[in-house]
Design a protein around this motif. Structure first.
Motif, PDB file in Angstrom:
ATOM      1  N   GLU A  11     -25.305 -32.127  24.183  1.00 52.25           N
ATOM      2  CA  GLU A  11     -23.900 -31.763  24.335  1.00 52.25           C
ATOM      3  C   GLU A  11     -23.014 -32.853  23.741  1.00 52.25           C
ATOM      4  O   GLU A  11     -21.933 -32.568  23.216  1.00 52.25           O
ATOM      5  N   CYS A  12     -23.477 -34.089  23.811  1.00 53.73           N
ATOM      6  CA  CYS A  12     -22.745 -35.182  23.165  1.00 53.73           C
ATOM      7  C   CYS A  12     -22.642 -34.955  21.664  1.00 53.73           C
ATOM      8  O   CYS A  12     -21.562 -35.104  21.076  1.00 53.73           O
ATOM      9  N   MET A  13     -23.759 -34.603  21.024  1.00 54.84           N
ATOM     10  CA  MET A  13     -23.732 -34.355  19.580  1.00 54.84           C
ATOM     11  C   MET A  13     -22.834 -33.169  19.249  1.00 54.84           C
ATOM     12  O   MET A  13     -21.982 -33.256  18.343  1.00 54.84           O
ATOM     13  N   LEU A  14     -22.997 -32.088  19.965  1.00 57.09           N
ATOM     14  CA  LEU A  14     -22.181 -30.888  19.759  1.00 57.09           C
ATOM     15  C   LEU A  14     -20.696 -31.222  19.862  1.00 57.09           C
ATOM     16  O   LEU A  14     -19.899 -30.894  18.972  1.00 57.09           O
ATOM     17  N   ASN A  15     -20.320 -31.901  20.935  1.00 57.36           N
ATOM     18  CA  ASN A  15     -18.910 -32.165  21.191  1.00 57.36           C
ATOM     19  C   ASN A  15     -18.347 -33.279  20.312  1.00 57.36           C
ATOM     20  O   ASN A  15     -17.157 -33.300  19.997  1.00 57.36           O
ATOM     21  N   SER A  16     -19.217 -34.187  19.883  1.00 58.49           N
ATOM     22  CA  SER A  16     -18.776 -35.237  18.959  1.00 58.49           C
ATOM     23  C   SER A  16     -18.427 -34.654  17.600  1.00 58.49           C
ATOM     24  O   SER A  16     -17.442 -35.064  16.967  1.00 58.49           O
ATOM     25  N   TYR A  17     -19.226 -33.700  17.133  1.00 60.30           N
ATOM     26  CA  TYR A  17     -18.911 -33.069  15.852  1.00 60.30           C
ATOM     27  C   TYR A  17     -17.634 -32.229  15.957  1.00 60.30           C
ATOM     28  O   TYR A  17     -16.872 -32.138  14.980  1.00 60.30           O
ATOM     29  N   LEU A  76     -14.826 -42.683  21.479  1.00 59.19           N
ATOM     30  CA  LEU A  76     -14.730 -44.086  21.889  1.00 59.19           C
ATOM     31  C   LEU A  76     -15.721 -44.488  22.966  1.00 59.19           C
ATOM     32  O   LEU A  76     -16.186 -45.636  22.984  1.00 59.19           O
ATOM     33  N   PHE A  77     -16.050 -43.564  23.863  1.00 54.28           N
ATOM     34  CA  PHE A  77     -16.765 -43.965  25.088  1.00 54.28           C
ATOM     35  C   PHE A  77     -17.611 -42.821  25.625  1.00 54.28           C
ATOM     36  O   PHE A  77     -17.248 -41.638  25.500  1.00 54.28           O
ATOM     37  N   LEU A  78     -18.736 -43.187  26.257  1.00 51.08           N
ATOM     38  CA  LEU A  78     -19.574 -42.219  26.974  1.00 51.08           C
ATOM     39  C   LEU A  78     -20.187 -42.886  28.190  1.00 51.08           C
ATOM     40  O   LEU A  78     -20.671 -44.021  28.116  1.00 51.08           O
ATOM     41  N   LEU A 103     -28.905 -42.195  22.728  1.00 53.67           N
ATOM     42  CA  LEU A 103     -28.724 -41.196  21.675  1.00 53.67           C
ATOM     43  C   LEU A 103     -27.300 -41.217  21.116  1.00 53.67           C
ATOM     44  O   LEU A 103     -27.102 -41.020  19.915  1.00 53.67           O
ATOM     45  N   SER A 104     -26.321 -41.453  21.972  1.00 55.27           N
ATOM     46  CA  SER A 104     -24.927 -41.501  21.492  1.00 55.27           C
ATOM     47  C   SER A 104     -24.714 -42.678  20.545  1.00 55.27           C
ATOM     48  O   SER A 104     -23.969 -42.578  19.576  1.00 55.27           O
ATOM     49  N   LYS A 105     -25.392 -43.795  20.808  1.00 57.98           N
ATOM     50  CA  LYS A 105     -25.266 -44.958  19.930  1.00 57.98           C
ATOM     51  C   LYS A 105     -25.955 -44.729  18.585  1.00 57.98           C
ATOM     52  O   LYS A 105     -25.520 -45.264  17.558  1.00 57.98           O
ATOM     53  N   GLU A 106     -27.024 -43.936  18.579  1.00 59.37           N
ATOM     54  CA  GLU A 106     -27.646 -43.560  17.311  1.00 59.37           C
ATOM     55  C   GLU A 106     -26.685 -42.731  16.459  1.00 59.37           C
ATOM     56  O   GLU A 106     -26.631 -42.885  15.245  1.00 59.37           O
ATOM     57  N   LEU A 107     -25.943 -41.867  17.124  1.00 57.92           N
ATOM     58  CA  LEU A 107     -25.023 -40.975  16.434  1.00 57.92           C
ATOM     59  C   LEU A 107     -23.733 -41.678  16.040  1.00 57.92           C
ATOM     60  O   LEU A 107     -23.223 -41.488  14.929  1.00 57.92           O
ATOM     61  N   PRO A 126     -22.376 -45.425  16.066  1.00 56.52           N
ATOM     62  CA  PRO A 126     -22.715 -46.839  16.285  1.00 56.52           C
ATOM     63  C   PRO A 126     -21.682 -47.630  17.084  1.00 56.52           C
ATOM     64  O   PRO A 126     -22.033 -48.532  17.846  1.00 56.52           O
ATOM     65  N   GLY A 127     -20.401 -47.303  16.937  1.00 57.36           N
ATOM     66  CA  GLY A 127     -19.363 -48.089  17.592  1.00 57.36           C
ATOM     67  C   GLY A 127     -19.000 -47.646  18.990  1.00 57.36           C
ATOM     68  O   GLY A 127     -18.127 -48.254  19.617  1.00 57.36           O
ATOM     69  N   ILE A 128     -19.652 -46.624  19.509  1.00 59.77           N
ATOM     70  CA  ILE A 128     -19.290 -46.099  20.823  1.00 59.77           C
ATOM     71  C   ILE A 128     -19.624 -47.109  21.919  1.00 59.77           C
ATOM     72  O   ILE A 128     -20.594 -47.864  21.825  1.00 59.77           O
ATOM     73  N   THR A 129     -18.802 -47.136  22.965  1.00 57.27           N
ATOM     74  CA  THR A 129     -19.050 -47.959  24.150  1.00 57.27           C
ATOM     75  C   THR A 129     -19.651 -47.066  25.229  1.00 57.27           C
ATOM     76  O   THR A 129     -19.176 -45.943  25.428  1.00 57.27           O
ATOM     77  N   THR A 130     -20.685 -47.542  25.921  1.00 52.72           N
ATOM     78  CA  THR A 130     -21.354 -46.695  26.914  1.00 52.72           C
ATOM     79  C   THR A 130     -21.514 -47.406  28.255  1.00 52.72           C
ATOM     80  O   THR A 130     -21.535 -48.642  28.329  1.00 52.72           O
ATOM     81  N   VAL A 131     -21.650 -46.584  29.303  1.00 48.82           N
ATOM     82  CA  VAL A 131     -22.031 -47.058  30.629  1.00 48.82           C
ATOM     83  C   VAL A 131     -23.190 -46.196  31.104  1.00 48.82           C
ATOM     84  O   VAL A 131     -23.057 -44.973  31.237  1.00 48.82           O
ATOM     85  N   ALA A 132     -24.344 -46.828  31.325  1.00 49.01           N
ATOM     86  CA  ALA A 132     -25.519 -46.106  31.816  1.00 49.01           C
ATOM     87  C   ALA A 132     -25.454 -46.000  33.339  1.00 49.01           C
ATOM     88  O   ALA A 132     -25.350 -47.016  34.036  1.00 49.01           O
ATOM     89  N   THR A 133     -25.491 -44.781  33.835  1.00 45.54           N
ATOM     90  CA  THR A 133     -25.346 -44.537  35.263  1.00 45.54           C
ATOM     91  C   THR A 133     -26.671 -44.486  36.016  1.00 45.54           C
ATOM     92  O   THR A 133     -26.700 -44.619  37.240  1.00 45.54           O
TER      93      THR A 133
END
Length: 266
Positions: free
Chosen positions: A135-141, A151-153, A162-166, A168-175
Motif C-alpha cells: 500500500e505504501c508503493m501504491l500510495n507513493s506513486y 516525507l515520512f512513514l 521497503l519504503s526506504k528502498e523505494l 531513499p530520503g524518507i524518514t521512518t519510525v518502526a512500531t
C-alpha cells in the motif's frame, strides 16, 4: 505549508491480530484510539515544523476509525469511502507540499508481519513492474503523480525497510517487528514520542530525496488466493490472464492502475 496524511491501523503500536482491526470486536476500540493518538502526534509535530494546513485521510476499513472530535483546529479529516480510485489517498492534489503515512504495514505475501496484506486479503501477492507492491508503493506513486514528496512513514519494520528502498530520503519510525505469527511490540508512548520527533525532523528538512519518479510504463500483476476470484477478475477491461491464479494489466497511465486496483482486489 500544506501536508497530506494517509493513516492505516495495522501498523500502529501494539496491533498484532486480525480481530484488533475489526469494528465488531471489543478489542478494536483500543487500537482505534491508538491510531487517533498517532495521527495527532504526527499532526502536532508537523504543525510545530511549519505546516499550517493538514488534511488527514482515514484509510482503514470503512474509514471511520480516527476520532474526529480529537483533531486539532488546523486539521481537516476525511472520513468514509468516497468511491474515488485513490482510496487511501483520496483528497490529494498538486497543492500539497508533502505526504506522511501513519500505521502502514508489510504487503501481501510478506512473512515479516503476521497480518501483512495489500488493500484486502484477496491477493497472495501483487507485483508492480516486477516488485511486490505494498500500500505504501501504491500510495507513493499516487503522490508522485501529483509531484508531491513522501516525507515520512510509521509502521512495522518491514514496511519501513521497503519504503526506504523505494524512497531513499524518507524518514521512518518502526512500531514493531514480526516473526511467523508473533509480533514484537514497542510501547505506545515510545512510538508516539518517536513519531513526534521524526515527523518534526522530516517536515523541517523539506523532503530531500523524497521525490519519487513515475515510471513511463506499468505492469500491474495480481496473484489471487482463490482461482475463482482470478477467473472473475480476468474480465476487468485490460486485464490479461497469466495463469490460473494470476492476471495482469499493461498501461502507461497511473490512473489505470489505481482504478483497476480498486476493482480487482476488492
Amino acid at each position: 505549508m500544506k501536508l497530506f496524511i494517509s493513516a492505516d491501523i495495522e501498523g500502529c503500536a501494539g496491533l498484532a491480530l486480525p480481530a484488533e482491526t475489526h469494528k465488531n470486536e471489543s478489542i478494536y476500540q483500543a487500537f482505534a484510539k491508538e491510531m487517533t493518538e498517532e495521527v495527532i502526534a504526527a499532526c502536532e509535530a508537523a504543525h510545530e515544523a511549519g505546516a499550517d494546513e493538514i488534511v488527514v485521510k482515514d484509510g482503514h476499513g470503512d474509514a471511520s476509525n480516527i476520532d474526529p472530535l480529537k483533531m486539532p483546529e488546523y486539521v481537516t479529516l476525511i472520513r468514509g469511502k468516497s468511491g474515488h480510485p485513490y482510496n487511501m489517498m483520496y483528497g490529494i492534489d498538486d497543492t500539497f507540499d508533502g505526504v506522511l503515512f501513519i500505521g502502514y504495514h508489510a504487503p501481501a505475501g510478506n512473512p515479516e508481519f503476521s497480518i501483512s496484506h495489500t488493500s484486502t486479503g484477496n491477493s497472495l501477492y501483487i507485483h508492480l513492474n516486477g516488485k511486490v507492491m505494498s500500500e505504501c508503493m501504491l500510495n507513493s506513486y499516487t503522490a508522485a503523480s501529483h509531484n508531491v514528496p513522501i516525507l515520512f512513514l510509521s509502521g512495522d519494520e518491514e514496511i519501513c525497510r521497503l519504503s526506504k528502498e523505494l524512497i531513499p530520503g524518507i524518514t521512518t519510525v518502526a512500531t514493531k517487528h514480526g516473526e511467523g505469527a508473533a509480533t514484537w511490540c514497542v510501547s505506545a508512548k515510545k512510538i508516539q514520542d518517536e513519531i513526534r520527533k521524526k515527523v518534526k525532523a522530516a517536515v523541517s528538512s523539506a523532503g530531500k530525496d523524497c521525490h519519487l519518479t513515475l515510471p513511463e510504463h506499468f505492469t500491474y500483476e495480481v496473484t489471487y488466493k482463490d482461482w475463482k476470484k482470478a477467473y472473475t477478475m480476468s474480465f476487468y477491461p485490460g486485464m490479461e490472464k497469466v495463469d490460473t491464479f494470476t492476471n495482469k494489466l499493461e498501461t502507461d497511465r497511473w490512473m489505470d492502475v489505481v482504478t483497476a486496483h480498486c476493482f480487482v482486489v476488492y
